[in-house]
Design a protein around this motif. Structure first.
Motif, PDB file in Angstrom:
ATOM      1  N   SER A  13      25.013   2.250  30.204  1.00  0.00           N
ATOM      2  CA  SER A  13      26.394   2.706  30.024  1.00  0.00           C
ATOM      3  C   SER A  13      27.183   1.604  29.336  1.00  0.00           C
ATOM      4  O   SER A  13      26.981   0.423  29.615  1.00  0.00           O
ATOM      5  CB  SER A  13      27.020   3.010  31.388  1.00  0.00           C
ATOM      6  OG  SER A  13      28.422   3.104  31.276  1.00  0.00           O
TER       7      SER A  13
ATOM      8  N   SER B 128      30.346   0.817  29.672  1.00  0.00           N
ATOM      9  CA  SER B 128      31.636   0.619  30.332  1.00  0.00           C
ATOM     10  C   SER B 128      31.569  -0.520  31.329  1.00  0.00           C
ATOM     11  O   SER B 128      30.615  -0.623  32.100  1.00  0.00           O
ATOM     12  CB  SER B 128      32.059   1.894  31.066  1.00  0.00           C
ATOM     13  OG  SER B 128      33.278   1.686  31.748  1.00  0.00           O
TER      14      SER B 128
ATOM     15  N   ARG C  61      34.216  -0.921  33.372  1.00  0.00           N
ATOM     16  CA  ARG C  61      35.207  -0.499  34.369  1.00  0.00           C
ATOM     17  C   ARG C  61      34.562  -0.224  35.726  1.00  0.00           C
ATOM     18  O   ARG C  61      33.514   0.404  35.821  1.00  0.00           O
ATOM     19  CB  ARG C  61      35.910   0.756  33.883  1.00  0.00           C
ATOM     20  CG  ARG C  61      37.014   1.227  34.802  1.00  0.00           C
ATOM     21  CD  ARG C  61      37.654   2.477  34.292  1.00  0.00           C
ATOM     22  NE  ARG C  61      38.394   2.163  33.075  1.00  0.00           N
ATOM     23  CZ  ARG C  61      39.220   3.005  32.493  1.00  0.00           C
ATOM     24  NH1 ARG C  61      39.396   4.214  32.973  1.00  0.00           N
ATOM     25  NH2 ARG C  61      39.866   2.647  31.418  1.00  0.00           N
TER      26      ARG C  61
ATOM     27  N   SER D 229      33.440   3.511  36.898  1.00  0.00           N
ATOM     28  CA  SER D 229      33.357   4.032  35.535  1.00  0.00           C
ATOM     29  C   SER D 229      32.859   5.473  35.492  1.00  0.00           C
ATOM     30  O   SER D 229      31.853   5.813  36.105  1.00  0.00           O
ATOM     31  CB  SER D 229      32.400   3.139  34.732  1.00  0.00           C
ATOM     32  OG  SER D 229      31.903   3.792  33.610  1.00  0.00           O
TER      33      SER D 229
ATOM     34  N   SER E 119      31.686   6.792  32.805  1.00  0.00           N
ATOM     35  CA  SER E 119      30.439   6.720  32.017  1.00  0.00           C
ATOM     36  C   SER E 119      29.258   6.424  32.932  1.00  0.00           C
ATOM     37  O   SER E 119      28.187   7.025  32.783  1.00  0.00           O
ATOM     38  CB  SER E 119      30.548   5.640  30.936  1.00  0.00           C
ATOM     39  OG  SER E 119      31.573   5.939  30.030  1.00  0.00           O
ATOM     40  N   GLN E 120      29.452   5.503  33.877  1.00  0.00           N
ATOM     41  CA  GLN E 120      28.398   5.196  34.847  1.00  0.00           C
ATOM     42  C   GLN E 120      28.090   6.421  35.704  1.00  0.00           C
ATOM     43  O   GLN E 120      26.937   6.703  36.009  1.00  0.00           O
ATOM     44  CB  GLN E 120      28.808   4.027  35.747  1.00  0.00           C
ATOM     45  CG  GLN E 120      28.633   2.658  35.161  1.00  0.00           C
ATOM     46  CD  GLN E 120      27.196   2.265  34.938  1.00  0.00           C
ATOM     47  OE1 GLN E 120      26.861   1.804  33.871  1.00  0.00           O
ATOM     48  NE2 GLN E 120      26.326   2.418  35.905  1.00  0.00           N
TER      49      GLN E 120
ATOM     50  N   ARG F 223      27.508  -4.219  33.434  1.00  0.00           N
ATOM     51  CA  ARG F 223      28.481  -5.019  34.171  1.00  0.00           C
ATOM     52  C   ARG F 223      27.823  -6.198  34.886  1.00  0.00           C
ATOM     53  O   ARG F 223      28.488  -7.190  35.181  1.00  0.00           O
ATOM     54  CB  ARG F 223      29.228  -4.149  35.189  1.00  0.00           C
ATOM     55  CG  ARG F 223      30.028  -3.019  34.543  1.00  0.00           C
ATOM     56  CD  ARG F 223      30.586  -2.067  35.562  1.00  0.00           C
ATOM     57  NE  ARG F 223      29.490  -1.370  36.244  1.00  0.00           N
ATOM     58  CZ  ARG F 223      29.651  -0.337  37.051  1.00  0.00           C
ATOM     59  NH1 ARG F 223      30.863   0.113  37.315  1.00  0.00           N
ATOM     60  NH2 ARG F 223      28.629   0.245  37.615  1.00  0.00           N
TER      61      ARG F 223
ATOM     62  N   THR G 147      28.701   6.355  26.895  1.00  0.00           N
ATOM     63  CA  THR G 147      29.789   5.494  26.452  1.00  0.00           C
ATOM     64  C   THR G 147      31.143   6.134  26.691  1.00  0.00           C
ATOM     65  O   THR G 147      31.301   7.345  26.520  1.00  0.00           O
ATOM     66  CB  THR G 147      29.668   5.164  24.944  1.00  0.00           C
ATOM     67  OG1 THR G 147      30.676   4.211  24.578  1.00  0.00           O
ATOM     68  CG2 THR G 147      29.791   6.397  24.068  1.00  0.00           C
ATOM     69  N   PRO G 148      32.125   5.323  27.077  1.00  0.00           N
ATOM     70  CA  PRO G 148      33.488   5.827  27.003  1.00  0.00           C
ATOM     71  C   PRO G 148      33.852   5.875  25.515  1.00  0.00           C
ATOM     72  O   PRO G 148      33.289   5.117  24.725  1.00  0.00           O
ATOM     73  CB  PRO G 148      34.308   4.762  27.737  1.00  0.00           C
ATOM     74  CG  PRO G 148      33.495   3.517  27.653  1.00  0.00           C
ATOM     75  CD  PRO G 148      32.060   3.949  27.570  1.00  0.00           C
TER      76      PRO G 148
ATOM     77  N   TYR H 276      36.384   4.900  22.945  1.00  0.00           N
ATOM     78  CA  TYR H 276      37.544   4.041  22.742  1.00  0.00           C
ATOM     79  C   TYR H 276      37.950   4.111  21.275  1.00  0.00           C
ATOM     80  O   TYR H 276      37.126   3.853  20.395  1.00  0.00           O
ATOM     81  CB  TYR H 276      37.214   2.582  23.096  1.00  0.00           C
ATOM     82  CG  TYR H 276      36.953   2.318  24.560  1.00  0.00           C
ATOM     83  CD1 TYR H 276      37.570   3.057  25.564  1.00  0.00           C
ATOM     84  CD2 TYR H 276      36.087   1.312  24.949  1.00  0.00           C
ATOM     85  CE1 TYR H 276      37.333   2.798  26.905  1.00  0.00           C
ATOM     86  CE2 TYR H 276      35.848   1.040  26.284  1.00  0.00           C
ATOM     87  CZ  TYR H 276      36.468   1.789  27.253  1.00  0.00           C
ATOM     88  OH  TYR H 276      36.234   1.524  28.572  1.00  0.00           O
TER      89      TYR H 276
ATOM     90  N   SER I 233      32.076   2.300  22.654  1.00  0.00           N
ATOM     91  CA  SER I 233      32.666   1.072  23.207  1.00  0.00           C
ATOM     92  C   SER I 233      32.007  -0.154  22.581  1.00  0.00           C
ATOM     93  O   SER I 233      30.835  -0.139  22.215  1.00  0.00           O
ATOM     94  CB  SER I 233      32.489   1.031  24.729  1.00  0.00           C
ATOM     95  OG  SER I 233      31.151   0.744  25.076  1.00  0.00           O
TER      96      SER I 233
ATOM     97  N   SER J  24      29.126  10.996  26.033  1.00  0.00           N
ATOM     98  CA  SER J  24      30.417  10.321  25.882  1.00  0.00           C
ATOM     99  C   SER J  24      31.384  10.836  26.934  1.00  0.00           C
ATOM    100  O   SER J  24      31.279  11.974  27.381  1.00  0.00           O
ATOM    101  CB  SER J  24      31.004  10.515  24.478  1.00  0.00           C
ATOM    102  OG  SER J  24      31.415  11.846  24.287  1.00  0.00           O
TER     103      SER J  24
END
Length: 185
Positions: free
Chosen positions: A8, A10, A12, A15, A17-18, A41, A77-78, A80, A85, A109
């Motif tokens: 993923s 992200s 965040r 998240s 996405s996660q 992360r 992916t988020p 952005y 991302s 996405s």
């Protein structure tokens, strides 16, 4: 056995996405495939500088090895600013043809607004460039803040069924393209 690795893009906490990747992974495993999720992360990845030597970053080798050993991949992916991302793009830039060539890929996405295909199309271009095979099914989750329940499960049955088909397609196409035996679900 089909081996799938997921990543993923992200950083965040909690998240979406996660959460979407976890939902896809659950479905892939239910089909009898082996699934590994790398959490960007928790990886110590440098910015790609194009030199290819990242000896001070063992997680680069871990990332590369996981993708090399996998038959297929899922990228979530988020979106952005209308694209992938930077975190996911950087992770992909830390790999090369030797890690991605011939892999079968599924792309997801997640957006705060209405679902569209911008990030998905960009992922398709990136993956095609490194000679990966992207399945026709793709998932775009719009208004992600209301798409999941407190446990990270999808609330929309139609979207959930699309994710089922996504997982089936990824496993089936991976078996065909990589010349693997069918898994017993």
């Amino acid at each position: 056995m089909v081996k799938i690795v997921g990543l993923s893009g992200s950083l965040r906490k909690n998240s979406y996405s996660q959460q979407a990747l976890a939902q896809a992974a659950e479905r892939v495993e239910a089909l009898g495939a082996q699934m590994e999720i790398l959490d960007v992360r928790s990886l110590d990845l440098p910015f790609c500088n194009g030199e290819g030597d990242y000896a001070d970053y063992p997680d680069v080798k871990r990332l590369q090895n996981a993708f090399t050993q996998a038959d297929g991949i899922i990228l979530a992916t988020p979106e952005y600013h209308g694209s992938v991302s930077g975190v996911l793009k950087n992770a992909l830039d830390l790999m090369s043809f030797e890690h991605l060539d011939g892999k079968v890929a599924g792309v997801i996405s997640v957006l705060g607004g209405q679902a569209n295909s911008n990030a998905l199309n960009d992922l398709r271009v990136i993956l095609r460039w490194v000679h990966a095979w992207v399945i026709p099914e793709q998932i775009a989750i719009g208004q992600a803040w209301q798409a999941f329940d407190a446990d990270g499960k999808l609330l929309d049955d139609k979207l959930s069924k699309r994710l089922d088909r996504f997982a089936e397609s990824l496993v089936e196409h991976t078996q065909k393209i990589r010349g693997l035996e069918k898994v017993a679900a």
